[in-house]
Design a protein around this motif. Sequence first.
Motif, PDB file in Angstrom:
ATOM      1  N   ALA A 463      -9.624 -16.024  -1.698  1.00  0.00           N
ATOM      2  CA  ALA A 463      -9.795 -14.863  -0.818  1.00  0.00           C
ATOM      3  C   ALA A 463      -8.601 -13.914  -0.868  1.00  0.00           C
ATOM      4  N   PHE A 464      -7.391 -14.446  -0.908  1.00  0.00           N
ATOM      5  CA  PHE A 464      -6.207 -13.579  -0.931  1.00  0.00           C
ATOM      6  C   PHE A 464      -6.213 -12.703  -2.187  1.00  0.00           C
ATOM      7  N   GLY A 465      -6.515 -13.302  -3.340  1.00  0.00           N
ATOM      8  CA  GLY A 465      -6.552 -12.538  -4.584  1.00  0.00           C
ATOM      9  C   GLY A 465      -7.617 -11.461  -4.568  1.00  0.00           C
ATOM     10  N   VAL A 466      -8.794 -11.781  -4.012  1.00  0.00           N
ATOM     11  CA  VAL A 466      -9.878 -10.796  -3.924  1.00  0.00           C
ATOM     12  C   VAL A 466      -9.506  -9.688  -2.950  1.00  0.00           C
ATOM     13  N   ALA A 467      -8.937 -10.065  -1.796  1.00  0.00           N
ATOM     14  CA  ALA A 467      -8.536  -9.071  -0.794  1.00  0.00           C
ATOM     15  C   ALA A 467      -7.505  -8.104  -1.364  1.00  0.00           C
ATOM     16  N   LYS A 468      -6.580  -8.637  -2.160  1.00  0.00           N
ATOM     17  CA  LYS A 468      -5.540  -7.796  -2.757  1.00  0.00           C
ATOM     18  C   LYS A 468      -6.148  -6.788  -3.732  1.00  0.00           C
ATOM     19  N   LEU A 469      -7.125  -7.224  -4.528  1.00  0.00           N
ATOM     20  CA  LEU A 469      -7.778  -6.317  -5.476  1.00  0.00           C
ATOM     21  C   LEU A 469      -8.569  -5.227  -4.765  1.00  0.00           C
ATOM     22  N   LEU A 470      -9.077  -5.535  -3.575  1.00  0.00           N
ATOM     23  CA  LEU A 470      -9.848  -4.565  -2.797  1.00  0.00           C
ATOM     24  C   LEU A 470      -8.962  -3.705  -1.903  1.00  0.00           C
ATOM     25  N   HIS A 471      -7.647  -3.978  -1.883  1.00  0.00           N
ATOM     26  CA  HIS A 471      -6.698  -3.273  -1.015  1.00  0.00           C
ATOM     27  C   HIS A 471      -7.068  -3.421   0.457  1.00  0.00           C
ATOM     28  N   VAL A 472      -7.497  -4.631   0.807  1.00  0.00           N
ATOM     29  CA  VAL A 472      -7.783  -4.958   2.204  1.00  0.00           C
ATOM     30  C   VAL A 472      -6.455  -5.214   2.911  1.00  0.00           C
ATOM     31  N   ASN A 473      -6.327  -4.739   4.143  1.00  0.00           N
ATOM     32  CA  ASN A 473      -5.063  -4.888   4.873  1.00  0.00           C
ATOM     33  C   ASN A 473      -4.931  -6.239   5.562  1.00  0.00           C
ATOM     34  N   ARG A 474      -6.056  -6.784   6.015  1.00  0.00           N
ATOM     35  CA  ARG A 474      -5.984  -8.037   6.777  1.00  0.00           C
ATOM     36  C   ARG A 474      -7.046  -9.022   6.291  1.00  0.00           C
ATOM     37  N   LEU A 475      -6.630 -10.264   6.120  1.00  0.00           N
ATOM     38  CA  LEU A 475      -7.519 -11.348   5.714  1.00  0.00           C
ATOM     39  C   LEU A 475      -7.526 -12.409   6.804  1.00  0.00           C
TER      40      LEU A 475
END
Length: 690
Positions: A463-475
């Motif tokens: 999830a962290f890697g995917v969130a980073k690619l999507l430029h999500v601020n909070r996971l």
Amino acid sequence: MKLGIDIGGTFTDFVLFDTNSDQLFFAKTLTTYPEPTVGIFNGIRELEDKFGFTINKVNDIVHGTTLVTNAVIERKGAKTAFITTKGFEDVLEIGREMRYDIYDIFLTMPKPLVPRNLRMGISERVDTHGHVLTQLQKEELQTVVEELKRNHIESVGICLLNSFANTSHEQELGNFLAKNAPDIYFSLSSEIMPEIREYERSSATAMNAYVQPITDTYLKDFETQLHSSGFTGNINIMISSGKLTTIDGARKSPIHLLESGPAGGAMAGVFYGSLLEEKNLLCFDMGGTTAKACIIYEGKPEITNHFEAARVQRFKKGSGLPVRIPVIDLIEIGAGGGSIARVNTIGLLTVGPDSASSTPGPASYDLGGEFPTVTDADLVLGYLNADYFLGGEMKLSIDKAKEAIQKHLAGPLQISVEDAAMGIHKIVNENMANAARVHILEKGMDPRHFNMIGFGGAGPVHAFGVAKLLHVNRLIIPVGAGVTSALGFLVSPVASEKIQSHIAQLNHLDWNAVNDFLGDMEKEGYEFLEQSGISDNKASVQRIVDMRYSGQGHEITIQLPQGKLDKNCLPEIEKRFIKEYEFRYNRSIEGIPLEMVTWRVIVQGPTPQMQVKQFSKTGNTTDSYKGTRKVFFEETGYLDCPVYDRYALKPNEKFDGPAIIEETESTTVIGVNSTIQVDTHKNIIIDLQY
């Protein structure tokens, strides 16, 4: 006590909720093939052994299964026949005459579930308004029954032309079959999908008939075994729209179980979004076989009635069998912990969509699997603890993982095992991020405006890697992340959805007729809820309609005003349609009359309430810090990464990434440039820094 059971492609997940103590108990076992009930009772025994409860203390069980989906994909359903109006036997074959890839000269279309020699036409005809043009020829019925018996047919789909407008011929044919061939299952389109569009209705009816015998047998066996083990409570089944149905409802219309597991994950996203006051969330669910993504917008998942099963090309719309049933709108990616990595014909590293499943499983399971998988790569990179997989109940072999990666990937590509493993990890993350990004952008939204919640057995690892690619601020990694779909079952309401096509322009509607059939649909919904012990005063009613501009081929859905409908409702209905149309297409059209097409009435019980308090034997005195281990991150290479015990984390505890957080059902991997905080409910909140 309430028990949620979710059968996935690799693991079967369990969540037990004690309403007296507000405590949650989790378990996870390998899915067993070909008898999934074996895995279910393995998990129940695990809950009994670990936490000391007995099945006779459970009041409610909610179950979701991949049985229907797998039967359609693998073509392992019953021997099925199809009966339709004479001259329309080839509807299943002709379809919409659309090519899902206009440039593929070797295009393969999905084969109908019923072969041509088992599709039969009978003499009858009803027009689009329900007027009988040709009476049902009763002398043909006995001939049809004899043909069914001669071919040893197990199930029949019945879809007569325009039967959504007049059900009498289908009902008469069904009654004749029940009397003269009682051992043959049958599905009526007027009950499965009473809507316009002959191909979609035929496809849905044939599919329901195809899976009904195996689903009926499975659910009967499941119920019998539960009662034999001492369970005396209520059983509900999760359906694709994020609602619950009775076990009898699931046996009659198993087609609604096609996406039951992923729907549970979406409903868990709704629950956690409400708990954390996050109205807009991207749900990321990654298990052992597949990953799914869906959005929660303004606190609700989007429901679509356009769904395809068993696609020839997994990611190409139009390459599957259409099923117009209410389904939570999500995108599925062929990437899970068991997804197999290989070098393709042009020398590139690829991952999935095929999976090692639970049998033989990834190479590191040491159960006979020889090909490298995502789980093997995560183990080599240090993300997983070989001695703490499933809380130490299942040991992983890092030597087997390295051997498989070296033989099939690193050797042929002439790179190191670690680089090959990181390649697998990055490709999977990119595939999932791209799919999620497209899913959100197609709805006219920006993925950067959504926070993300990650769950599933493999979800917190990636999830962290995917969130980073999507430029999500909070996971957000919720409590019970490894079994979240099963938890979602426990916070979903029992509901009934009734459908009827009644096509007319808005300005020319017979409001008395509309109020009559809406009232009948509402009454049927209340009667359905009574089977689960839900009284009328606890139920809510939602009335919606599919509308379009006259002459269009597709509709959009709006809510109908409450109360009795009449001509005074016209301005409000038109206002709601234009608002939704402009939201989707950024325009409206003047001078074109509006047309009502299909009406839906949803009667829903109360949404179950739950407190999140996970049972833990560690108490609150144990230090959450477990030490360090070598973990490979792309930015740093191998480093000594802190490892934490999820169960010992305390509310409001804070630390910086990178970090590994271990729990029995999953492992959370947090990269560099991040801060971690545990909230008061013990959910993990990760803020990413760019």
